[in-house]
Motif scaffolding. Structure first.
Motif, PDB file in Angstrom:
ATOM      1  N   MET A  33       0.840  -1.197   0.000  1.00 33.47           N
ATOM      2  CA  MET A  33       0.000   0.000   0.000  1.00 33.47           C
ATOM      3  C   MET A  33       0.877   1.250   0.000  1.00 33.47           C
ATOM      4  O   MET A  33       0.648   2.178  -0.772  1.00 33.47           O
ATOM      5  N   ARG A  34       1.893   1.255   0.838  1.00 34.94           N
ATOM      6  CA  ARG A  34       2.771   2.428   0.929  1.00 34.94           C
ATOM      7  C   ARG A  34       3.602   2.611  -0.335  1.00 34.94           C
ATOM      8  O   ARG A  34       3.923   3.726  -0.705  1.00 34.94           O
ATOM      9  N   GLU A  35       3.948   1.515  -0.979  1.00 33.40           N
ATOM     10  CA  GLU A  35       4.718   1.600  -2.217  1.00 33.40           C
ATOM     11  C   GLU A  35       3.846   2.088  -3.379  1.00 33.40           C
ATOM     12  O   GLU A  35       4.360   2.584  -4.363  1.00 33.40           O
ATOM     13  N   SER A  36       2.529   1.956  -3.257  1.00 34.54           N
ATOM     14  CA  SER A  36       1.630   2.384  -4.334  1.00 34.54           C
ATOM     15  C   SER A  36       1.389   3.891  -4.326  1.00 34.54           C
ATOM     16  O   SER A  36       0.746   4.413  -5.225  1.00 34.54           O
ATOM     17  N   MET A  37       1.900   4.586  -3.310  1.00 33.83           N
ATOM     18  CA  MET A  37       1.706   6.034  -3.239  1.00 33.83           C
ATOM     19  C   MET A  37       2.473   6.728  -4.353  1.00 33.83           C
ATOM     20  O   MET A  37       3.628   6.412  -4.616  1.00 33.83           O
ATOM     21  N   GLN A  38       1.812   7.662  -4.990  1.00 32.67           N
ATOM     22  CA  GLN A  38       2.411   8.463  -6.045  1.00 32.67           C
ATOM     23  C   GLN A  38       1.990   9.907  -5.815  1.00 32.67           C
ATOM     24  O   GLN A  38       0.992  10.164  -5.135  1.00 32.67           O
ATOM     25  N   PRO A  39       2.731  10.856  -6.364  1.00 30.39           N
ATOM     26  CA  PRO A  39       2.289  12.250  -6.250  1.00 30.39           C
ATOM     27  C   PRO A  39       0.870  12.412  -6.800  1.00 30.39           C
ATOM     28  O   PRO A  39       0.529  11.867  -7.844  1.00 30.39           O
ATOM     29  N   GLY A  40       0.033  13.102  -6.035  1.00 28.65           N
ATOM     30  CA  GLY A  40      -1.361  13.300  -6.420  1.00 28.65           C
ATOM     31  C   GLY A  40      -2.316  12.342  -5.738  1.00 28.65           C
ATOM     32  O   GLY A  40      -3.524  12.474  -5.846  1.00 28.65           O
ATOM     33  N   THR A  41      -1.783  11.366  -4.995  1.00 28.33           N
ATOM     34  CA  THR A  41      -2.613  10.388  -4.296  1.00 28.33           C
ATOM     35  C   THR A  41      -3.066  10.961  -2.956  1.00 28.33           C
ATOM     36  O   THR A  41      -2.273  11.555  -2.232  1.00 28.33           O
ATOM     37  N   TYR A  50      -5.651  14.009   6.773  1.00 33.28           N
ATOM     38  CA  TYR A  50      -5.810  13.756   5.343  1.00 33.28           C
ATOM     39  C   TYR A  50      -4.923  14.716   4.574  1.00 33.28           C
ATOM     40  O   TYR A  50      -4.849  15.895   4.906  1.00 33.28           O
ATOM     41  N   GLY A  51      -4.254  14.188   3.567  1.00 30.23           N
ATOM     42  CA  GLY A  51      -3.393  15.034   2.766  1.00 30.23           C
ATOM     43  C   GLY A  51      -3.191  14.451   1.387  1.00 30.23           C
ATOM     44  O   GLY A  51      -3.525  13.301   1.110  1.00 30.23           O
ATOM     45  N   LEU A  52      -2.639  15.274   0.528  1.00 30.72           N
ATOM     46  CA  LEU A  52      -2.360  14.893  -0.850  1.00 30.72           C
ATOM     47  C   LEU A  52      -0.848  14.724  -0.987  1.00 30.72           C
ATOM     48  O   LEU A  52      -0.091  15.610  -0.602  1.00 30.72           O
ATOM     49  N   VAL A  53      -0.420  13.584  -1.502  1.00 29.53           N
ATOM     50  CA  VAL A  53       1.009  13.309  -1.650  1.00 29.53           C
ATOM     51  C   VAL A  53       1.576  14.224  -2.737  1.00 29.53           C
ATOM     52  O   VAL A  53       1.072  14.254  -3.855  1.00 29.53           O
ATOM     53  N   LYS A  54       2.603  14.973  -2.378  1.00 31.75           N
ATOM     54  CA  LYS A  54       3.272  15.853  -3.335  1.00 31.75           C
ATOM     55  C   LYS A  54       4.586  15.256  -3.808  1.00 31.75           C
ATOM     56  O   LYS A  54       4.982  15.427  -4.947  1.00 31.75           O
ATOM     57  N   GLU A  55       5.260  14.543  -2.904  1.00 30.96           N
ATOM     58  CA  GLU A  55       6.561  13.979  -3.245  1.00 30.96           C
ATOM     59  C   GLU A  55       6.773  12.712  -2.423  1.00 30.96           C
ATOM     60  O   GLU A  55       6.456  12.681  -1.240  1.00 30.96           O
ATOM     61  N   VAL A  56       7.289  11.670  -3.066  1.00 27.35           N
ATOM     62  CA  VAL A  56       7.587  10.413  -2.383  1.00 27.35           C
ATOM     63  C   VAL A  56       9.103  10.265  -2.323  1.00 27.35           C
ATOM     64  O   VAL A  56       9.778  10.306  -3.348  1.00 27.35           O
ATOM     65  N   ARG A  57       9.616  10.127  -1.115  1.00 26.91           N
ATOM     66  CA  ARG A  57      11.048   9.956  -0.910  1.00 26.91           C
ATOM     67  C   ARG A  57      11.301   8.534  -0.429  1.00 26.91           C
ATOM     68  O   ARG A  57      10.383   7.723  -0.390  1.00 26.91           O
ATOM     69  N   GLU A  58      12.539   8.231  -0.047  1.00 31.50           N
ATOM     70  CA  GLU A  58      12.880   6.865   0.347  1.00 31.50           C
ATOM     71  C   GLU A  58      12.083   6.410   1.577  1.00 31.50           C
ATOM     72  O   GLU A  58      11.438   5.377   1.550  1.00 31.50           O
ATOM     73  N   ASP A  59      12.157   7.166   2.668  1.00 33.52           N
ATOM     74  CA  ASP A  59      11.465   6.802   3.901  1.00 33.52           C
ATOM     75  C   ASP A  59      10.386   7.793   4.302  1.00 33.52           C
ATOM     76  O   ASP A  59       9.699   7.588   5.296  1.00 33.52           O
ATOM     77  N   THR A  60      10.259   8.891   3.565  1.00 33.04           N
ATOM     78  CA  THR A  60       9.296   9.933   3.922  1.00 33.04           C
ATOM     79  C   THR A  60       8.466  10.329   2.711  1.00 33.04           C
ATOM     80  O   THR A  60       8.794   9.986   1.582  1.00 33.04           O
ATOM     81  N   ILE A  61       7.396  11.057   3.007  1.00 29.10           N
ATOM     82  CA  ILE A  61       6.567  11.628   1.950  1.00 29.10           C
ATOM     83  C   ILE A  61       6.289  13.093   2.300  1.00 29.10           C
ATOM     84  O   ILE A  61       6.294  13.467   3.473  1.00 29.10           O
ATOM     85  N   LEU A  62       6.089  13.898   1.289  1.00 28.89           N
ATOM     86  CA  LEU A  62       5.712  15.289   1.475  1.00 28.89           C
ATOM     87  C   LEU A  62       4.220  15.385   1.201  1.00 28.89           C
ATOM     88  O   LEU A  62       3.760  15.048   0.108  1.00 28.89           O
ATOM     89  N   GLY A  68      -0.762  25.121  -0.342  1.00 34.55           N
ATOM     90  CA  GLY A  68       0.400  25.889   0.108  1.00 34.55           C
ATOM     91  C   GLY A  68       0.961  25.447   1.448  1.00 34.55           C
ATOM     92  O   GLY A  68       1.989  25.962   1.876  1.00 34.55           O
ATOM     93  N   VAL A  69       0.312  24.514   2.145  1.00 32.18           N
ATOM     94  CA  VAL A  69       0.782  24.039   3.449  1.00 32.18           C
ATOM     95  C   VAL A  69       1.287  22.612   3.281  1.00 32.18           C
ATOM     96  O   VAL A  69       0.513  21.710   2.981  1.00 32.18           O
ATOM     97  N   HIS A  70       2.594  22.420   3.478  1.00 33.81           N
ATOM     98  CA  HIS A  70       3.216  21.121   3.278  1.00 33.81           C
ATOM     99  C   HIS A  70       3.821  20.618   4.580  1.00 33.81           C
ATOM    100  O   HIS A  70       4.264  21.401   5.413  1.00 33.81           O
ATOM    101  N   ALA A  71       3.864  19.297   4.745  1.00 30.30           N
ATOM    102  CA  ALA A  71       4.474  18.674   5.913  1.00 30.30           C
ATOM    103  C   ALA A  71       5.133  17.372   5.478  1.00 30.30           C
ATOM    104  O   ALA A  71       4.657  16.695   4.564  1.00 30.30           O
ATOM    105  N   VAL A  72       6.227  17.037   6.151  1.00 29.20           N
ATOM    106  CA  VAL A  72       6.949  15.797   5.853  1.00 29.20           C
ATOM    107  C   VAL A  72       6.522  14.746   6.871  1.00 29.20           C
ATOM    108  O   VAL A  72       6.521  15.000   8.080  1.00 29.20           O
ATOM    109  N   TYR A  73       6.137  13.562   6.381  1.00 22.08           N
ATOM    110  CA  TYR A  73       5.706  12.457   7.226  1.00 22.08           C
ATOM    111  C   TYR A  73       6.503  11.209   6.881  1.00 22.08           C
ATOM    112  O   TYR A  73       6.920  11.022   5.736  1.00 22.08           O
ATOM    113  N   ALA A  74       6.691  10.340   7.845  1.00 20.69           N
ATOM    114  CA  ALA A  74       7.301   9.042   7.593  1.00 20.69           C
ATOM    115  C   ALA A  74       6.308   8.202   6.792  1.00 20.69           C
ATOM    116  O   ALA A  74       5.089   8.300   7.002  1.00 20.69           O
ATOM    117  N   LYS A  75       6.818   7.379   5.905  1.00 17.16           N
ATOM    118  CA  LYS A  75       5.929   6.508   5.131  1.00 17.16           C
ATOM    119  C   LYS A  75       5.131   5.585   6.046  1.00 17.16           C
ATOM    120  O   LYS A  75       3.984   5.254   5.767  1.00 17.16           O
TER     121      LYS A  75
END
Length: 142
Positions: A33-41, A50-62, A68-75
């Motif tokens: 499920m976590r690997e299926s995340m893509q920007p826009g999901t 609730y949030g919209l994925v903007k960027e997927v990194r190795e262990d985190t997501i933006l 205009g309000v962004h936060a970094v979360y662990a996958k």
């Protein structure tokens, strides 16, 4: 030795095998499920954000929480990856058609009027209820 002595141990080992197997399956599904995340999901975190994925990194997501309000979360903090229509329904509110909307009075006057929407005379109904209560209560000893 009798096999009845080993039966409880074999049963315990079998139960432990199935418990670890189901736990591994749940972990595998969560990883997929976590690997299926893509920007826009759209996603929901385990904390209920609730949030919209903007960027997927190795262990985190933006996540974009508001425009205009962004936060970094662990996958690992992602509890669910949502379908686009479900995310929109939750974030923007569900739209109800006119027939589906519940009828909620603006004030209590509609609750105390002489007749209700169903055409029942509430005052007569209250008098009948009081009379019936009096008849039931008259048989009690003093």
């Amino acid at each position: 030795m009798d096999i009845a002595v080993f039966f409880p141990f074999l049963l315990l080992i079998g139960v432990m095998f199935f418990m670890t197997r189901s736990a591994k399956n749940r972990q595998r599904q969560a990883l997929q499920m976590r690997e299926s995340m893509q920007p826009g999901t759209g996603v929901r975190t385990i904390g209920g954000l609730y949030g919209l994925v903007k960027e997927v990194r190795e262990d985190t997501i933006l996540l974009e929480i508001e425009p205009g309000v962004h936060a970094v979360y662990a996958k690992n903090a992602v509890g669910a990856v949502l379908e686009d229509d479900e995310y929109e329904r939750i974030v923007n509110g569900e739209t109800l058609s006119k027939g589906d909307a519940p009828v909620v009075p603006d004030d209590a006057s509609s609750l105390t009027s002489e007749t209700s929407e169903a055409g029942v005379d509430l005052e007569k109904q209250a008098d009948a209820d009081a009379k019936a209560d009096g008849e039931r209560g008259s048989g009690s000893a003093s």
